[in-house]
Design a protein around this motif. Structure first.
Motif, PDB file in Angstrom:
ATOM      1  N   TYR A 284       0.837  -1.197   0.000  1.00  0.00           N
ATOM      2  CA  TYR A 284       0.000   0.000   0.000  1.00  0.00           C
ATOM      3  C   TYR A 284       0.877   1.255   0.000  1.00  0.00           C
ATOM      4  CZ  TYR A 284      -3.195   3.655   1.485  1.00  0.00           C
ATOM      5  OH  TYR A 284      -3.913   4.811   1.548  1.00  0.00           O
ATOM      6  N   ARG A 285       1.917   1.269   0.826  1.00  0.00           N
ATOM      7  CA  ARG A 285       2.799   2.430   0.943  1.00  0.00           C
ATOM      8  C   ARG A 285       3.501   2.707  -0.380  1.00  0.00           C
ATOM      9  NH1 ARG A 285       1.258   5.882   3.378  1.00  0.00           N
ATOM     10  NH2 ARG A 285       2.029   7.192   1.798  1.00  0.00           N
ATOM     11  N   LYS A 286       3.947   1.654  -1.071  1.00  0.00           N
ATOM     12  CA  LYS A 286       4.622   1.811  -2.366  1.00  0.00           C
ATOM     13  C   LYS A 286       3.660   2.411  -3.399  1.00  0.00           C
ATOM     14  CE  LYS A 286       7.929  -1.943  -1.744  1.00  0.00           C
ATOM     15  NZ  LYS A 286       8.315  -3.294  -2.161  1.00  0.00           N
ATOM     16  N   LYS A 287       2.428   1.901  -3.412  1.00  0.00           N
ATOM     17  CA  LYS A 287       1.437   2.429  -4.351  1.00  0.00           C
ATOM     18  C   LYS A 287       1.172   3.907  -4.080  1.00  0.00           C
ATOM     19  CE  LYS A 287      -1.158  -1.767  -5.475  1.00  0.00           C
ATOM     20  NZ  LYS A 287      -2.471  -2.431  -5.398  1.00  0.00           N
ATOM     21  N   ARG A 288       1.027   4.253  -2.811  1.00  0.00           N
ATOM     22  CA  ARG A 288       0.763   5.646  -2.448  1.00  0.00           C
ATOM     23  C   ARG A 288       1.945   6.535  -2.849  1.00  0.00           C
ATOM     24  NH1 ARG A 288      -3.002   7.114  -3.330  1.00  0.00           N
ATOM     25  NH2 ARG A 288      -2.438   9.082  -2.432  1.00  0.00           N
ATOM     26  N   ASP A 289       3.160   6.053  -2.587  1.00  0.00           N
ATOM     27  CA  ASP A 289       4.348   6.840  -2.937  1.00  0.00           C
ATOM     28  C   ASP A 289       4.451   7.059  -4.450  1.00  0.00           C
ATOM     29  OD1 ASP A 289       5.016   7.060  -0.276  1.00  0.00           O
ATOM     30  OD2 ASP A 289       6.508   5.445  -0.316  1.00  0.00           O
TER      31      ASP A 289
END
Length: 111
Positions: A21-26
């Motif tokens: 999720y964090r990678k997608k958001r970044d």
């Protein structure tokens, strides 16, 4: 306050703290920043081009005014010369007044 978008999955991997999720958001945040920078740059280029064209238009309008004045002066000079010319046989088949009216109406219709 209710959240928009799709419903969150339940489970250990679905939380906002997950790496995926964090990678997608970044990645999304970077894409949004690039998009905004590109949009701002395009807007600035457009404003710059508009200003260039306005300046060019002003210069061209001044040139048209100058050339129109010059044409008027040359017409007057030509008429004075034609009326004082002793050898009027050169102008015998010409209606000078009509000729000058035609050129002045053509120049005013271009404005």
């Amino acid at each position: 306050m209710p959240r928009r978008g799709r419903a969150k999955k339940e489970g250990p991997e679905s939380g906002e703290d997950s790496d995926e999720y964090r990678k997608k958001r970044d990645r999304n945040n970077l894409a949004v920043k690039r998009s905004r920078v590109k949009s701002k740059q395009k807007t600035q280029e457009t404003v710059s081009r508009v200003n260039e064209l306005k300046n060019e238009n002003t210069v061209l309008e001044e040139k048209v005014n100058t050339l129109t004045k010059e044409l008027g002066f040359l017409k007057e000079l030509f008429l004075a010369h034609a009326s004082n010319n002793v050898d009027k046989s050169k102008f015998d088949g010409l209606d000078l007044q009509k000729l000058l009216e035609d050129t002045s109406s053509a120049s005013t219709s271009n404005n």
